[in-house]
Design a protein around this motif. Structure first.
Motif, short mmCIF file in Angstrom:
data_model
loop_
_atom_site.label_atom_id
_atom_site.label_comp_id
_atom_site.label_asym_id
_atom_site.label_seq_id
_atom_site.Cartn_x
_atom_site.Cartn_y
_atom_site.Cartn_z
N SER A 1 -55.31 -83.06 -3.21
CA SER A 1 -55.26 -84.39 -2.58
C SER A 1 -54.02 -84.47 -1.69
O SER A 1 -53.14 -83.62 -1.75
N GLY A 2 -53.96 -85.52 -0.90
CA GLY A 2 -52.82 -85.71 0.01
C GLY A 2 -51.49 -85.73 -0.73
O GLY A 2 -50.51 -85.11 -0.33
N GLY A 3 -51.46 -86.46 -1.84
CA GLY A 3 -50.22 -86.58 -2.61
C GLY A 3 -49.82 -85.26 -3.24
O GLY A 3 -48.64 -84.90 -3.29
N PRO B 1 -49.45 -96.41 -1.70
CA PRO B 1 -48.15 -96.75 -2.32
C PRO B 1 -47.89 -96.06 -3.65
O PRO B 1 -46.76 -95.63 -3.91
N ILE B 2 -48.91 -95.93 -4.50
CA ILE B 2 -48.67 -95.35 -5.82
C ILE B 2 -48.36 -93.86 -5.69
O ILE B 2 -47.42 -93.34 -6.30
N THR B 3 -49.12 -93.17 -4.84
CA THR B 3 -48.86 -91.75 -4.62
C THR B 3 -47.50 -91.56 -3.95
O THR B 3 -46.73 -90.66 -4.31
N GLY B 4 -47.20 -92.43 -3.00
CA GLY B 4 -45.90 -92.36 -2.33
C GLY B 4 -44.77 -92.52 -3.33
O GLY B 4 -43.74 -91.86 -3.24
N SER B 5 -45.00 -93.36 -4.33
CA SER B 5 -43.94 -93.60 -5.30
C SER B 5 -43.70 -92.36 -6.18
O SER B 5 -42.57 -92.13 -6.62
N GLU C 1 -54.06 -90.97 2.84
CA GLU C 1 -54.71 -89.96 2.01
C GLU C 1 -54.46 -90.34 0.56
O GLU C 1 -53.32 -90.50 0.17
N GLY C 2 -55.47 -90.47 -0.24
CA GLY C 2 -55.28 -90.88 -1.63
C GLY C 2 -54.86 -89.73 -2.52
O GLY C 2 -54.71 -88.61 -2.06
N ASP C 3 -54.67 -90.02 -3.78
CA ASP C 3 -54.27 -88.96 -4.73
C ASP C 3 -55.40 -88.69 -5.70
O ASP C 3 -56.10 -89.60 -6.07
#
Ligand SMILES: Nc1ncnc2c1ncn2[C@@H]1O[C@H](COP(=O)(O)OP(=O)(O)O)[C@@H](O)[C@H]1O
Ligand SMILES: [Mg+2]
Length: 281
Positions: A145-147, A176-180, A279-281
């Motif tokens: 995945s992106g994350g 936001p969650i993946t970014g975190s 891109e989601g995780d």
């Protein structure tokens, strides 16, 4: 021993063919072990600053020191040891799709370190463990995945144990969650490995997460804490760039109080930034 990881003094830079200065009279310091956050809209010169730190481009005038070494006039060969102390997480992650996750992470180890196969596997497994992707050793980046891909690029930047890691918009395009989770990794590298970081971002939320969090290891687990009261925060400096000029330098609480018009617009979310599909995780 130098106490500064990076020092810019009155740096000017113009790209060949451009008329205007891309960076004008840029001066700032990044202390060893600290985090510096560089904020600014699209085209304000953030990535250019990172390219200068890596010595990929040379300033027109001014002085740039990295780890106490003046790199402004260094030849390619003399820059090698300086670059060996720096890890870079590129905008978009920039993985090689034709290589496995492990070969991406160990790319620099293959080039520079003479490791046998077992040492290579151990090192790469440890790095993938740090970013919690141990299971993905043999996979192709396209399966991730992106994350997860972004975490692989963090592991790659750590591979040669650099004292300084530069992150160019590491959470752009992530939800936001993946970014975190990427921000947590930056904190983990800073607090548990003592890595100095420069975080280029236009995501204020992520910048605040990084400077307000700290992590400790306890009984094999990682415990994250957050300082909610910004008055208590020390250390991490914010640098705001507008059209190649620094319009603000200071701590988060000073950022909130600043009445500099560009800073106000930035804090109010009015500055156009490059937007990339999520891109989601
Ligand atoms: N290779 C290049 N050649 C010419 N101009 C460039 C090049 N890279 C960036 N620029 C210009 O320099 C300015 C700053 O770019 P950059 O540092 O990439 O900004 P940011 O990372 O803040 O979005 C922009 O106006 C951009 O168009
Ligand atoms: Mg950029």
């Amino acid at each position: 021993m130098p106490t500064l990881a990076i020092s810019f003094r009155n740096v000017f830079y113009t790209y060949p063919g451009n008329e205007d200065y891309t960076l004008r009279d840029v001066s700032f310091d990044v202390a060893l072990g600290s985090t510096a956050v560089i904020l600014g809209g699209s085209g304000s010169g953030k990535s250019t600053i990172l390219k200068l730190v890596l010595g990929l481009i040379k300033p027109e005038s001014g002085v740039i020191e990295v780890g106490g070494v003046d790199i402004s006039g260094l030849q390619e060969s003399a820059l090698m040891p300086v670059r060996a102390g720096i890890g870079m997480v590129f905008q978009e992650g920039a993985l090689f799709d034709s290589l496995s996750v492990a070969e991406n992470v160990g790319f620099r180890l293959r080039e520079h370190d003479k490791l046998d196969e077992q040492e290579f596997e151990e090192r790469v497994s440890r790095l993938l463990g740090f970013v919690e992707l141990g299971k993905f050793y043999d996979r192709a980046p396209s399966d991730l995945s992106g994350g997860q891909r972004r975490r692989v690029s963090v592991a790659r930047a750590m591979a040669h144990s650099p004292g300084l890691i530069l992150y160019d918009e590491p959470t752009t395009g992530l939800d936001p969650i993946t970014g975190s989770t990427i921000c947590d990794l930056i904190v983990k590298l800073r607090d548990l490995e003592g890595v100095t970081s420069v975080l280029v971002t236009h995501q204020l939320r992520d910048a605040f997460q990084v400077v307000q969090s700290f992590v400790m290891r306890k009984n094999g687990a990682f415990i994250y804490n957050r300082i909610e009261d910004v008055e208590l925060l020390v250390g991490s400096e914010f640098i705001v760039l507008n059209e190649g000029r620094i319009v603000f330098r200071g701590l988060q609480r000073e950022l909130f109080r600043s009445d500099e018009p560009y800073v106000r617009k930035f804090l109010d979310g009015q500055i156009p930034v490059s937007v990339i599909e999520t891109e989601g995780d």
